[in-house]
Design an enzyme around this catalytic site. Structure first.
Site, PDB file in Angstrom:
ATOM      1  N   ARG A 539       0.827  -1.206   0.000  1.00 21.30           N
ATOM      2  CA  ARG A 539       0.000   0.000   0.000  1.00 21.30           C
ATOM      3  C   ARG A 539       0.855   1.248   0.000  1.00 21.30           C
ATOM      4  NH1 ARG A 539      -4.536   1.347   4.096  1.00 21.30           N
ATOM      5  NH2 ARG A 539      -3.006   0.713   5.628  1.00 21.30           N
ATOM      6  N   SER A 603       6.888  -5.011   7.681  1.00 26.21           N
ATOM      7  CA  SER A 603       6.443  -5.949   8.731  1.00 26.21           C
ATOM      8  C   SER A 603       7.227  -7.263   8.742  1.00 26.21           C
ATOM      9  CB  SER A 603       4.953  -6.228   8.562  1.00 26.21           C
ATOM     10  OG  SER A 603       4.253  -5.018   8.548  1.00 26.21           O
ATOM     11  N   ASP A 657       4.506  -3.296  11.489  1.00 26.54           N
ATOM     12  CA  ASP A 657       3.057  -3.070  11.577  1.00 26.54           C
ATOM     13  C   ASP A 657       2.560  -2.949  13.015  1.00 26.54           C
ATOM     14  OD1 ASP A 657       3.672  -5.719  12.040  1.00 26.54           O
ATOM     15  OD2 ASP A 657       2.060  -6.556  10.829  1.00 26.54           O
TER      16      ASP A 657
END
Length: 919
Positions: A539, A603, A657
């Site tokens: 993203r 992450s 994350d």
């Protein structure tokens, strides 16, 4: 020749004429299909009234729960005794069920008389008699020294609250033993056996003959889920969904319901179809106003119905030239067996002549034809009415299963059905007409209902044994309070090891410093770019943060896929792909020329040396990109941007994350100082005192530590709570021996643990009829989302079966219950050990700050936490129990970790500006 033809013609005409006359006379006993469908609907309403708690007390069709929860599955075995008390004869059987190649049943039985004086005497005498007969039978079988399981067929209306109890509601069939109504017949029999003291018996089940019939037929055909008796009396039972049985606790599975349908119409609902003859029968019966349906259809009354019709017709001069004899006027002289004889195709008229002659009425040929037709109308009405009520049950089964077409088997017993030459054919034909969307097999019970009692006992025996073994298997997943405290204690030890300079290198819980030194204070302002890489999707976000009285965060984002060839290609290819996506996003937003501060949510386990430097320790989640492990991912990103020379960005922070989630929630709730991910993977972070982080210089203030707690247990410290199924999942994973805690509590692995348990239970014959499908052998087929769906409280077992069928697993109702239980224990343990880890973190923070009571918020994200119906509640409860001095609030992160990266970047920019101003 011509004379013979004329004679035949004359008799045919005569017969037709007589038939029409009788049809007209008994038109009220003949029903159209519409009328039968109407009766079917009335009966279905009565079924529903009997099942519902509010309407059951006044319902005529009592719908008694039997506590028989399963039909035979073919794996039953053992040595059983069956008692059958339901008439003047009392039968005892020894039933041996064995498994040599195929299931076989050996039966030995003996019939004992129940004398009239015992039937009408005291209850004590009756049960002493039963106990004496049982003792005699066991003596002859040489089994007095064994305590065999006993099934008791007790064919009278009973209410039950468990399988081995039967409270007699009322005596029927000429029994009138005193002191038994309202009492538990199992207790009375046990008392009589104990009084004798010369043998022991384990009465495991009490059933009525209808249930016995269903179970007997269920042994031969596992589709059998309805039992019907059409004999002296009539009744039916069927397997109903537990969720519809208000009188019994629990919604799981099915239970056999004894309808006691003989009393259908006792509330007046059949008045429009009862005739003057039905009313006369009722008035002369032992129980006027009761069992009105049974009095219209069963063998006990059918002969008497015909006799009353013949008397009336004779009185009106329509039969026997008006002759009425004392025999014809005597109740019980015309029996149901006479109807069966008269309706035989070939010798029926001869039989009619014999029977009527014995009644002294000197019948003509015309009379014999007429009487045969009267019998036909009365028996046809019986078959049609039973077809309507049976159709009501079949329609209900079809609706319960939610199928367009029902395939099922009805087990039938009873002298009327067996002995009458046309009855079975007529009943079956009418059932198929009334419920054309049901494919019904009618199976005659060959061995009577007593074998069924043995089968109920065998099933109860199998289920008890199966339940015990399944409970033993699943007990390993049920962690005690002491075990969870031990998990918390060990997590605390591993936290200390990860923070300590000397122990950090060998520690499994790495406690990685993130260089995030502060959560938001509300004064952050500006436009920031965020990247979020943590799986197959990537993203890019533009986050506009505005401070002031009305703080706002506005986000624009675009999702890009990461192809497998890029995930498993070279580092340059991965970062070129990321830069290409950023470029596309900046074009899309029209911001190619702005040099924006960027936060990178990455992450994967990283060792950070500063906020904007993260060295990748190892790839997880299916990434295998070369030339990245051991490298600074921010450096790789900067090099990728430089190679393309399309835009420039200020990479301020790299975060994982978990930290992003904490920051997102901290923006909404200032007490949020812990982040938790409970999704595909599992991890946590929290604000630790700098003085405790020995791997970073300086003692002032706090820093967020990324725990990387998924590796907890990699040193063997959790081996005592890991099961064989955990080990199997670990052994076949991409990273065997690593991330052991994560493999016990994260979404990526829970479905796989469940699949391994299901395979084991199937191998042991407890599931799916012992058949392991190809689907079940497939790794990863049982996704964690199925656990969430199966464990949903709103989901009926029918829908659970639907999910299992999607997976190619042809499951029964019992299978669905077991699968649901397996899913429950696996996810419960996951939530509890996750809660134990969180309790260790919150208690550490409380002790760090020297507080008696800590108020703190945990920011949470992850599909398991969000979508599983029970995970979050169980985890919260566990934290509360294991860390009672911490008041922990959980806040769900709504905007994911990308927003968190932007906020960390905003905080870093704010702190950087403050430092510059202070210089």
């Amino acid at each position: 020749m011509i004379a013979a033809q004329l004679l035949a013609y004359y008799f045919t005409e005569l017969k037709d004429d007589q038939v029409k006359k009788i049809d007209k006379y008994l038109y009220a006993m003949r029903f159209s299909d519409e009328m039968l469908l109407d009766i079917l609907c009335r009966f279905r309403k009565d079924l529903e009234s009997g099942l519902a708690r509010d309407t059951n007390p006044t319902a005529t069709v009592k719908m008694l729960p039997t506590f028989v929860r399963s039909i035979p599955d073919g794996s039953e075995k053992g040595d059983f005794i069956a008692l059958d008390l339901g008439g003047s004869n009392f039968r005892i059987l020894r039933v041996k069920v064995s498994h040599e190649k195929k299931q076989t049943v050996q039966m030995e039985s003996q019939i004992y008389d129940t004398p009239e004086d015992i039937m009408h005497g005291s209850g004590t005498r009756l049960f002493d008699h039963v106990a004496e007969c049982l003792g005699d039978f066991m003596e002859k079988q040489k089994i007095k020294d064994k305590k065999l399981p006993v099934g008791f067929t007790f064919s009278f209306p009973c209410s039950q609250t468990k399988l081995d109890e039967g409270i007699l509601l009322t005596w029927t069939k000429r029994f009138k033993a005193s002191g038994v109504e309202g009492m538990d017949v199992v207790k009375l029999l046990n008392k009589a056996i104990k009084k004798r003291g010369d043998y022991e018996a384990d009465i495991m089940a009490v059933v009525n003959d209808t249930v016995g019939t269903m179970m007997t037929c269920g042994f031969d055909d596992q589709r059998c889920e309805v039992g019907v008796i059409i004999g002296t009396g009539t009744n039916a039972c069927y397997m109903e969904e537990m969720r519809h049985i208000d009188l019994v606790e629990g919604d799981e599975g099915r239970m056999c319901i004894n309808t006691e349908w003989g009393s259908f119409g006792d509330d007046g609902s059949l008045e429009d179809i009862r005739t003057e003859f039905d009313r006369e029968i009722d008035r002369g019966s032992l129980n006027p106003g009761k069992q009105l349906f049974e009095k219209m259809v069963s063998g006990m009354y059918m002969g008497e119905l015909v006799r009353l019709i013949l008397v009336k017709m004779a009185k009106e001069g329509l039969l026997f030239e008006g002759r009425i004899t004392p025999e014809l006027l005597t109740k019980g002289k015309f029996e149901t067996k006479h109807i069966s004889a008269i309706e035989k195709n070939k010798e029926g008229l001869t039989k009619a002549k014999d029977i009527l002659t014995r009644l002294g009425v000197e019948p003509s040929h015309e009379d014999c034809i007429a009487v045969q037709h009267v019998c036909t109308i009365v028996s046809f009405r019986s078959a049609n009415l039973i077809a309507a009520t049976l159709g009501g049950i079949l329609g209900r089964l079809r609706d319960n299963k939610g199928v367009p077409r029902l395939r099922t088997t009805v087990g039938i017993d009873g002298s009327l059905y067996k002995m009458h030459p046309q009855y079975a054919r007529r009943l079956q034909k009418m059932v198929r007409r009334l419920v054309s969307d049901c494919d019904v097999r009618f199976l005659l019970s060959e061995s009577g209902s007593a074998k069924g009692a043995a089968m109920v006992t065998a099933v109860a025996y199998r289920l008890a044994d199966q339940t015990r073994q399944i409970n033993e298997t699943l007990a390993e997943f049920k962690l005690s309070h002491a075990q969870l405290l031990e998990v918390k204690k060990r997590m605390r030890t591993e936290i200390e090891n990860g923070l300590g300079k000397k122990t950090h290198e060998s520690a499994t819980v790495k406690m990685l410093p993130t260089f995030v030194r502060s959560t938001t204070d509300g004064s952050e302002n500006g436009d920031f770019l965020a990247l979020d890489l943590g799986g197959t999707n990537f993203r890019v976000l533009l986050v506009k943060i505005r401070s002031g009285k009305r703080r706002t965060v506005e986000m624009h984002n675009k999702i890009y896929a990461i192809p497998v060839e890029v995930m498993q290609g070279t580092g340059d290819e991965l970062f070129d792909h990321i830069v290409h996506c950023i470029s596309d996003f900046l074009d899309y937003m029209g911001m190619k020329n702005a040099r924006l501060p960027l936060g990178f949510t990455f992450s994967f386990p990283c060792k950070q040396t500063s906020l904007d430097a993260g060295i990748l320790i190892n790839w997880t989640k299916g990434f295998k990109t070369t030339d990245c492990e051991g490298e600074d991912v921010v450096g790789l990103l900067r090099e990728g941007i430089k190679r393309h020379e399309e835009f420039d960005l200020d990479v301020v922070a790299v975060v994982n994350d978990t930290v992003g989630t904490m920051m997102t929630c901290a923006y909404e709730e200032p007490t949020c100082e812990i982040g938790l991910i409970a999704g595909t993977g599992s991890n946590a972070c929290y604000m630790e005192e700098m003085r405790n982080i020995e791997t970073v210089e300086g003692d002032e203030g706090r820093m967020c530590v990324n725990m990387e707690w998924g590796a907890f247990g990699d040193n063997g410290c959790l081996d005592d709570i890991r099961t064989q199924y955990d080990r199997a999942v670990d052994d076949l994973s991409l990273n065997a021996g690593r991330q052991r805690y994560e493999k016990m509590c994260s979404g990526m692995y829970l479905g796989e643990i469940v699949r391994n348990i299901l395979i084991d239970l199937t191998k042991r014959g407890f599931l799916f009829r012992g058949q392991i499908s190809e689907t079940l052998k497939t790794r990863g087929i049982f996704e964690t989302k199925f656990l969430s769906q199966i464990e949903s409280d709103r989901l009926a077992l029918l829908q659970v079966r639907g999910i299992l069928q999607q997976l190619g697993l042809d499951s029964t109702c019992d299978d669905s219950i077991i699968v649901k239980e397996v899913c429950g224990v696996v996810s419960r343990r996951a939530a509890q050990i996750c809660g134990a880890g969180m309790a260790a973190v919150t208690d550490k923070i409380r002790e760090n700050r020297g507080l008696e009571q800590l108020d703190i918020t945990v920011g949470v994200d992850g599909t398991l936490y969000k979508l599983h119906p029970h995970f979050s509640l169980i985890m919260h409860q566990t934290v509360k129990e294991l860390a009672p001095k911490c008041n922990v609030n959980f806040l769900l992160s709504e905007d994911g970790s990308g927003k968190g990266a932007a906020l960390i970047t905003a905080v870093a920019c704010r702190l950087r500006e403050q430092e510059q101003q202070n210089k």
